[in-house]
Design a protein around this motif. Structure first.
Motif, PDB file in Angstrom:
ATOM      1  N   THR A  70     -43.226 -53.909  57.514  1.00  0.00           N
ATOM      2  CA  THR A  70     -42.146 -53.887  56.520  1.00  0.00           C
ATOM      3  C   THR A  70     -40.790 -54.261  57.101  1.00  0.00           C
ATOM      4  O   THR A  70     -39.819 -54.366  56.367  1.00  0.00           O
ATOM      5  CB  THR A  70     -42.036 -52.491  55.883  1.00  0.00           C
ATOM      6  OG1 THR A  70     -41.829 -51.527  56.914  1.00  0.00           O
ATOM      7  CG2 THR A  70     -43.307 -52.143  55.112  1.00  0.00           C
ATOM      8  N   GLY A  71     -40.706 -54.395  58.430  1.00  0.00           N
ATOM      9  CA  GLY A  71     -39.443 -54.742  59.081  1.00  0.00           C
ATOM     10  C   GLY A  71     -38.799 -53.556  59.769  1.00  0.00           C
ATOM     11  O   GLY A  71     -38.810 -52.439  59.257  1.00  0.00           O
ATOM     12  N   TYR A  72     -38.249 -53.808  60.929  1.00  0.00           N
ATOM     13  CA  TYR A  72     -37.582 -52.795  61.754  1.00  0.00           C
ATOM     14  C   TYR A  72     -36.506 -52.080  60.949  1.00  0.00           C
ATOM     15  O   TYR A  72     -35.662 -52.711  60.325  1.00  0.00           O
ATOM     16  CB  TYR A  72     -36.955 -53.502  62.958  1.00  0.00           C
ATOM     17  CG  TYR A  72     -36.270 -52.601  63.962  1.00  0.00           C
ATOM     18  CD1 TYR A  72     -36.892 -52.304  65.165  1.00  0.00           C
ATOM     19  CD2 TYR A  72     -35.007 -52.088  63.735  1.00  0.00           C
ATOM     20  CE1 TYR A  72     -36.268 -51.502  66.120  1.00  0.00           C
ATOM     21  CE2 TYR A  72     -34.378 -51.287  64.671  1.00  0.00           C
ATOM     22  CZ  TYR A  72     -35.010 -51.001  65.854  1.00  0.00           C
ATOM     23  OH  TYR A  72     -34.392 -50.216  66.790  1.00  0.00           O
ATOM     24  N   ASN A  73     -36.548 -50.746  60.967  1.00  0.00           N
ATOM     25  CA  ASN A  73     -35.584 -49.947  60.228  1.00  0.00           C
ATOM     26  C   ASN A  73     -35.320 -48.671  61.021  1.00  0.00           C
ATOM     27  O   ASN A  73     -36.108 -47.729  60.959  1.00  0.00           O
ATOM     28  CB  ASN A  73     -36.131 -49.622  58.832  1.00  0.00           C
ATOM     29  CG  ASN A  73     -35.181 -48.777  58.014  1.00  0.00           C
ATOM     30  OD1 ASN A  73     -34.064 -48.474  58.415  1.00  0.00           O
ATOM     31  ND2 ASN A  73     -35.628 -48.377  56.844  1.00  0.00           N
ATOM     32  N   SER A  74     -34.220 -48.656  61.783  1.00  0.00           N
ATOM     33  CA  SER A  74     -33.911 -47.465  62.575  1.00  0.00           C
ATOM     34  C   SER A  74     -33.234 -46.423  61.698  1.00  0.00           C
ATOM     35  O   SER A  74     -32.543 -46.734  60.747  1.00  0.00           O
ATOM     36  CB  SER A  74     -33.012 -47.825  63.757  1.00  0.00           C
ATOM     37  OG  SER A  74     -31.741 -48.211  63.310  1.00  0.00           O
ATOM     38  N   THR A  75     -33.470 -45.179  62.047  1.00  0.00           N
ATOM     39  CA  THR A  75     -32.875 -44.073  61.316  1.00  0.00           C
ATOM     40  C   THR A  75     -32.699 -42.904  62.278  1.00  0.00           C
ATOM     41  O   THR A  75     -33.408 -42.811  63.271  1.00  0.00           O
ATOM     42  CB  THR A  75     -33.745 -43.679  60.103  1.00  0.00           C
ATOM     43  OG1 THR A  75     -33.088 -42.652  59.374  1.00  0.00           O
ATOM     44  CG2 THR A  75     -35.121 -43.205  60.515  1.00  0.00           C
ATOM     45  N   ALA A  76     -31.756 -42.066  62.008  1.00  0.00           N
ATOM     46  CA  ALA A  76     -31.546 -40.823  62.752  1.00  0.00           C
ATOM     47  C   ALA A  76     -31.251 -41.049  64.227  1.00  0.00           C
ATOM     48  O   ALA A  76     -31.802 -40.384  65.089  1.00  0.00           O
ATOM     49  CB  ALA A  76     -32.740 -39.887  62.585  1.00  0.00           C
ATOM     50  N   THR A  77     -30.375 -41.968  64.548  1.00  0.00           N
ATOM     51  CA  THR A  77     -29.980 -42.172  65.941  1.00  0.00           C
ATOM     52  C   THR A  77     -29.100 -41.011  66.398  1.00  0.00           C
ATOM     53  O   THR A  77     -28.165 -40.625  65.706  1.00  0.00           O
ATOM     54  CB  THR A  77     -29.235 -43.510  66.101  1.00  0.00           C
ATOM     55  OG1 THR A  77     -30.104 -44.561  65.701  1.00  0.00           O
ATOM     56  CG2 THR A  77     -28.796 -43.732  67.534  1.00  0.00           C
ATOM     57  N   THR A  78     -29.436 -40.465  67.554  1.00  0.00           N
ATOM     58  CA  THR A  78     -28.682 -39.368  68.156  1.00  0.00           C
ATOM     59  C   THR A  78     -28.157 -39.826  69.506  1.00  0.00           C
ATOM     60  O   THR A  78     -28.881 -40.441  70.280  1.00  0.00           O
ATOM     61  CB  THR A  78     -29.582 -38.134  68.344  1.00  0.00           C
ATOM     62  OG1 THR A  78     -30.114 -37.753  67.080  1.00  0.00           O
ATOM     63  CG2 THR A  78     -28.817 -36.976  68.944  1.00  0.00           C
ATOM     64  N   ASP A  79     -26.910 -39.512  69.787  1.00  0.00           N
ATOM     65  CA  ASP A  79     -26.257 -39.891  71.042  1.00  0.00           C
ATOM     66  C   ASP A  79     -25.667 -38.621  71.640  1.00  0.00           C
ATOM     67  O   ASP A  79     -24.831 -37.965  71.019  1.00  0.00           O
ATOM     68  CB  ASP A  79     -25.162 -40.911  70.732  1.00  0.00           C
ATOM     69  CG  ASP A  79     -24.473 -41.439  71.972  1.00  0.00           C
ATOM     70  OD1 ASP A  79     -24.814 -41.014  73.083  1.00  0.00           O
ATOM     71  OD2 ASP A  79     -23.577 -42.280  71.819  1.00  0.00           O
ATOM     72  N   ILE A  80     -26.127 -38.254  72.857  1.00  0.00           N
ATOM     73  CA  ILE A  80     -25.691 -37.008  73.482  1.00  0.00           C
ATOM     74  C   ILE A  80     -25.198 -37.292  74.902  1.00  0.00           C
ATOM     75  O   ILE A  80     -25.864 -37.988  75.671  1.00  0.00           O
ATOM     76  CB  ILE A  80     -26.830 -35.981  73.533  1.00  0.00           C
ATOM     77  CG1 ILE A  80     -27.346 -35.683  72.129  1.00  0.00           C
ATOM     78  CG2 ILE A  80     -26.383 -34.694  74.217  1.00  0.00           C
ATOM     79  CD1 ILE A  80     -28.587 -34.838  72.094  1.00  0.00           C
ATOM     80  N   GLN A  81     -24.058 -36.737  75.232  1.00  0.00           N
ATOM     81  CA  GLN A  81     -23.504 -36.879  76.577  1.00  0.00           C
ATOM     82  C   GLN A  81     -24.383 -36.141  77.583  1.00  0.00           C
ATOM     83  O   GLN A  81     -24.946 -35.088  77.286  1.00  0.00           O
ATOM     84  CB  GLN A  81     -22.092 -36.313  76.605  1.00  0.00           C
ATOM     85  CG  GLN A  81     -21.377 -36.502  77.909  1.00  0.00           C
ATOM     86  CD  GLN A  81     -19.936 -36.044  77.826  1.00  0.00           C
ATOM     87  OE1 GLN A  81     -19.468 -35.569  76.815  1.00  0.00           O
ATOM     88  NE2 GLN A  81     -19.231 -36.190  78.924  1.00  0.00           N
ATOM     89  N   ALA A  82     -24.505 -36.690  78.775  1.00  0.00           N
ATOM     90  CA  ALA A  82     -25.290 -36.058  79.838  1.00  0.00           C
ATOM     91  C   ALA A  82     -24.681 -34.716  80.221  1.00  0.00           C
ATOM     92  O   ALA A  82     -23.462 -34.547  80.205  1.00  0.00           O
ATOM     93  CB  ALA A  82     -25.361 -36.972  81.055  1.00  0.00           C
ATOM     94  N   THR A  83     -25.532 -33.777  80.568  1.00  0.00           N
ATOM     95  CA  THR A  83     -25.069 -32.483  81.066  1.00  0.00           C
ATOM     96  C   THR A  83     -25.175 -32.493  82.585  1.00  0.00           C
ATOM     97  O   THR A  83     -25.791 -33.383  83.171  1.00  0.00           O
ATOM     98  CB  THR A  83     -25.933 -31.342  80.499  1.00  0.00           C
ATOM     99  OG1 THR A  83     -27.273 -31.514  80.970  1.00  0.00           O
ATOM    100  CG2 THR A  83     -25.907 -31.329  78.986  1.00  0.00           C
TER     101      THR A  83
END
Length: 172
Positions: free
Chosen positions: A105-118
């Protein structure tokens, strides 16, 4: 309410290291072996090597990353990723993707999370909910980023990817 479940797990100790390669979208598609036991559970055959190709998939090819929903319904996706310590990485990203190989159906990204390193270990869990459909595979993609948004191939040592499909969605 009925729930169909697929639970995948990869561990470096059992399946060997996973080579981190970045796709054009800047993320690595996490692969999972075709086994059952412990956390691996797939009675609906959503992680069947026969899905999505003319020949059977073999871990760690890209198709070994996919969960193919067995039912239409409300999907609860969850994941857990543990990375080895690596001072080069300043942030860790993850996303759930519909059709990550762009095959149906084609690439569809959702719910991207970006977290700084600890300062300690990099141990992450992720949850997202959305409608899922038969014929549209799902994947977990991750990325470690360093200075200037450079992609860093930080080794993982554990990854889990799970889908619970609620099949009896009430409609008004």
């Amino acid at each position: 309410m009925s729930v169909a479940i697929c639970s995948l797990m990869w561990q470096v100790a059992h399946s060997g290291p996973q080579r981190i390669t970045y796709d054009p979208d800047g993320y690595h598609l996490v692969r999972f072996p075709y086994v059952t036991g412990e956390e691996q559970y797939d009675p609906w055959n959503m992680h069947d090597p026969a899905h999505g190709g003319d020949t059977a998939s073999k871990f760690p090819d890209p198709r070994s990353a996919l969960i193919w929903p067995s039912h239409e319904g409300w999907g609860v996706l969850s994941a857990m990723v543990f990375w080895q310590p690596d001072a080069r990485a300043h942030e860790y990203r993850a996303r759930f993707v519909r059709d990550p190989l762009n095959a149906t159906t084609g690439y569809n990204s959702t719910a991207t999370t970006d977290i700084q390193a600890t300062r300690g270990g990099q141990y992450r869990t992720y949850v997202w909910q959305m409608f899922v459909h038969r014929g549209t595979p799902l994947g977990l993609k991750v990325s470690a980023r360093g200075t200037g948004d450079t992609k860093v191939a930080v080794p993982m040592f554990l990854a889990e990817f799970k889908l619970a499909i609620h099949t009896d969605v009430v409609r008004p």
